[in-house]
Design a protein around this motif. Sequence first.
Motif, PDB file in Angstrom:
ATOM      1  N   PHE A 105      -0.119   1.525   1.786  1.00 14.49           N
ATOM      2  CA  PHE A 105       0.141   0.927   0.486  1.00 14.49           C
ATOM      3  C   PHE A 105       0.850   1.903  -0.439  1.00 14.49           C
ATOM      4  O   PHE A 105       0.597   3.104  -0.412  1.00 14.49           O
ATOM      5  CB  PHE A 105      -1.171   0.526  -0.194  1.00 14.49           C
ATOM      6  CG  PHE A 105      -1.990  -0.438   0.598  1.00 14.49           C
ATOM      7  CD1 PHE A 105      -1.758  -1.803   0.518  1.00 14.49           C
ATOM      8  CD2 PHE A 105      -2.995   0.019   1.437  1.00 14.49           C
ATOM      9  CE1 PHE A 105      -2.511  -2.695   1.262  1.00 14.49           C
ATOM     10  CE2 PHE A 105      -3.766  -0.865   2.184  1.00 14.49           C
ATOM     11  CZ  PHE A 105      -3.520  -2.230   2.087  1.00 14.49           C
ATOM     12  N   ALA A 106       1.694   1.339  -1.274  1.00 10.45           N
ATOM     13  CA  ALA A 106       2.219   2.065  -2.425  1.00 10.45           C
ATOM     14  C   ALA A 106       1.261   1.765  -3.571  1.00 10.45           C
ATOM     15  O   ALA A 106       0.806   0.630  -3.729  1.00 10.45           O
ATOM     16  CB  ALA A 106       3.625   1.593  -2.758  1.00 10.45           C
ATOM     17  N   VAL A 107       0.924   2.775  -4.338  1.00 13.36           N
ATOM     18  CA  VAL A 107       0.090   2.600  -5.527  1.00 13.36           C
ATOM     19  C   VAL A 107       1.060   2.375  -6.681  1.00 13.36           C
ATOM     20  O   VAL A 107       1.921   3.217  -6.948  1.00 13.36           O
ATOM     21  CB  VAL A 107      -0.788   3.844  -5.778  1.00 13.36           C
ATOM     22  CG1 VAL A 107      -1.642   3.660  -7.021  1.00 13.36           C
ATOM     23  CG2 VAL A 107      -1.645   4.155  -4.553  1.00 13.36           C
ATOM     24  N   ILE A 108       0.920   1.225  -7.345  1.00 15.23           N
ATOM     25  CA  ILE A 108       1.897   0.796  -8.338  1.00 15.23           C
ATOM     26  C   ILE A 108       1.255   0.672  -9.718  1.00 15.23           C
ATOM     27  O   ILE A 108       0.184   0.089  -9.863  1.00 15.23           O
ATOM     28  CB  ILE A 108       2.506  -0.575  -7.939  1.00 15.23           C
ATOM     29  CG1 ILE A 108       3.106  -0.520  -6.538  1.00 15.23           C
ATOM     30  CG2 ILE A 108       3.520  -1.051  -8.970  1.00 15.23           C
ATOM     31  CD1 ILE A 108       4.286   0.401  -6.386  1.00 15.23           C
ATOM     32  N   LEU A 139       3.096   5.269  -8.233  1.00  9.80           N
ATOM     33  CA  LEU A 139       2.300   6.418  -8.639  1.00  9.80           C
ATOM     34  C   LEU A 139       1.869   7.268  -7.458  1.00  9.80           C
ATOM     35  O   LEU A 139       1.499   8.424  -7.621  1.00  9.80           O
ATOM     36  CB  LEU A 139       1.031   5.960  -9.369  1.00  9.80           C
ATOM     37  CG  LEU A 139       1.196   5.022 -10.547  1.00  9.80           C
ATOM     38  CD1 LEU A 139      -0.155   4.542 -11.027  1.00  9.80           C
ATOM     39  CD2 LEU A 139       1.952   5.717 -11.658  1.00  9.80           C
ATOM     40  N   GLY A 140       1.863   6.664  -6.260  1.00 11.79           N
ATOM     41  CA  GLY A 140       1.383   7.396  -5.098  1.00 11.79           C
ATOM     42  C   GLY A 140       1.299   6.512  -3.879  1.00 11.79           C
ATOM     43  O   GLY A 140       1.937   5.455  -3.816  1.00 11.79           O
ATOM     44  N   TRP A 141       0.469   6.962  -2.910  1.00  9.07           N
ATOM     45  CA  TRP A 141       0.370   6.329  -1.605  1.00  9.07           C
ATOM     46  C   TRP A 141      -1.079   6.253  -1.159  1.00  9.07           C
ATOM     47  O   TRP A 141      -1.894   7.088  -1.521  1.00  9.07           O
ATOM     48  CB  TRP A 141       1.114   7.161  -0.558  1.00  9.07           C
ATOM     49  CG  TRP A 141       2.480   7.610  -0.938  1.00  9.07           C
ATOM     50  CD1 TRP A 141       2.841   8.867  -1.348  1.00  9.07           C
ATOM     51  CD2 TRP A 141       3.683   6.848  -0.931  1.00  9.07           C
ATOM     52  NE1 TRP A 141       4.193   8.912  -1.578  1.00  9.07           N
ATOM     53  CE2 TRP A 141       4.735   7.682  -1.332  1.00  9.07           C
ATOM     54  CE3 TRP A 141       3.966   5.527  -0.603  1.00  9.07           C
ATOM     55  CZ2 TRP A 141       6.048   7.255  -1.433  1.00  9.07           C
ATOM     56  CZ3 TRP A 141       5.270   5.095  -0.706  1.00  9.07           C
ATOM     57  CH2 TRP A 141       6.298   5.958  -1.107  1.00  9.07           C
ATOM     58  N   LEU A 142      -1.356   5.278  -0.288  1.00  9.84           N
ATOM     59  CA  LEU A 142      -2.681   5.139   0.312  1.00  9.84           C
ATOM     60  C   LEU A 142      -2.524   4.739   1.770  1.00  9.84           C
ATOM     61  O   LEU A 142      -1.768   3.819   2.086  1.00  9.84           O
ATOM     62  CB  LEU A 142      -3.492   4.064  -0.427  1.00  9.84           C
ATOM     63  CG  LEU A 142      -4.823   3.657   0.211  1.00  9.84           C
ATOM     64  CD1 LEU A 142      -5.830   4.803   0.152  1.00  9.84           C
ATOM     65  CD2 LEU A 142      -5.378   2.413  -0.475  1.00  9.84           C
ATOM     66  N   TRP A 143      -3.247   5.434   2.660  1.00  6.73           N
ATOM     67  CA  TRP A 143      -3.299   5.108   4.082  1.00  6.73           C
ATOM     68  C   TRP A 143      -4.749   4.794   4.404  1.00  6.73           C
ATOM     69  O   TRP A 143      -5.614   5.665   4.308  1.00  6.73           O
ATOM     70  CB  TRP A 143      -2.773   6.275   4.885  1.00  6.73           C
ATOM     71  CG  TRP A 143      -2.921   6.187   6.384  1.00  6.73           C
ATOM     72  CD1 TRP A 143      -3.334   5.131   7.149  1.00  6.73           C
ATOM     73  CD2 TRP A 143      -2.631   7.244   7.311  1.00  6.73           C
ATOM     74  NE1 TRP A 143      -3.323   5.458   8.479  1.00  6.73           N
ATOM     75  CE2 TRP A 143      -2.896   6.750   8.608  1.00  6.73           C
ATOM     76  CE3 TRP A 143      -2.186   8.551   7.164  1.00  6.73           C
ATOM     77  CZ2 TRP A 143      -2.723   7.531   9.745  1.00  6.73           C
ATOM     78  CZ3 TRP A 143      -2.009   9.323   8.292  1.00  6.73           C
ATOM     79  CH2 TRP A 143      -2.269   8.818   9.576  1.00  6.73           C
ATOM     80  N   LEU A 144      -5.003   3.570   4.777  1.00  8.54           N
ATOM     81  CA  LEU A 144      -6.345   3.076   5.048  1.00  8.54           C
ATOM     82  C   LEU A 144      -6.398   2.526   6.470  1.00  8.54           C
ATOM     83  O   LEU A 144      -5.519   1.773   6.879  1.00  8.54           O
ATOM     84  CB  LEU A 144      -6.671   1.963   4.043  1.00  8.54           C
ATOM     85  CG  LEU A 144      -7.999   1.248   4.156  1.00  8.54           C
ATOM     86  CD1 LEU A 144      -9.143   2.188   3.788  1.00  8.54           C
ATOM     87  CD2 LEU A 144      -8.002   0.035   3.215  1.00  8.54           C
TER      88      LEU A 144
END
Length: 154
Positions: free
Chosen positions: A62-65, A73-78
């Motif tokens: 995901f892109a953090v928006i 604003l950043g990134w998330l790997w889940l």
Amino acid sequence: MVSLRAMTSAEFDAFLKIGIPQFAADKVQSGNWPQEGAVERSRQESAQLLPQGLATPNHHFFAVIQASPRERLGWLWLMVEKQEAFIYEIIIDEPYRRQGYGQKTMQLAEREAKRLGATKMGLHVFGFNQAARTLYEKLGYETTNINMSKTLDP
């Protein structure tokens, strides 16, 4: 207001370009890996974890928006498998750190993990990353393992 949006292929490439050297640097700083060859080792570990890249089953990127102005604003790997979720990476870009975006991203990650069927969430944090450790503890995460080491004098 912060939200998650599925990464595009181009964003995934940008995420890896940031994440691979950062993971290598963290492993070196923690004393787990020598500096020499660390980035290549990180690249190899990523390739093993993600044999199909962005399309690797059970891995969600995901892109953090930020809602307004609309910017990343950043990134998330889940990763979610069976009923367990694991955060492989959360990166909040430097200009946005210490403003509550990490906490909000973690809350969104938990919501997404539940949506994907998880009943438990785990993560790894490097011992030297006190800011992240404090945030995770504030959000109710408990320490499950502690590895310690000491460099011996010659």
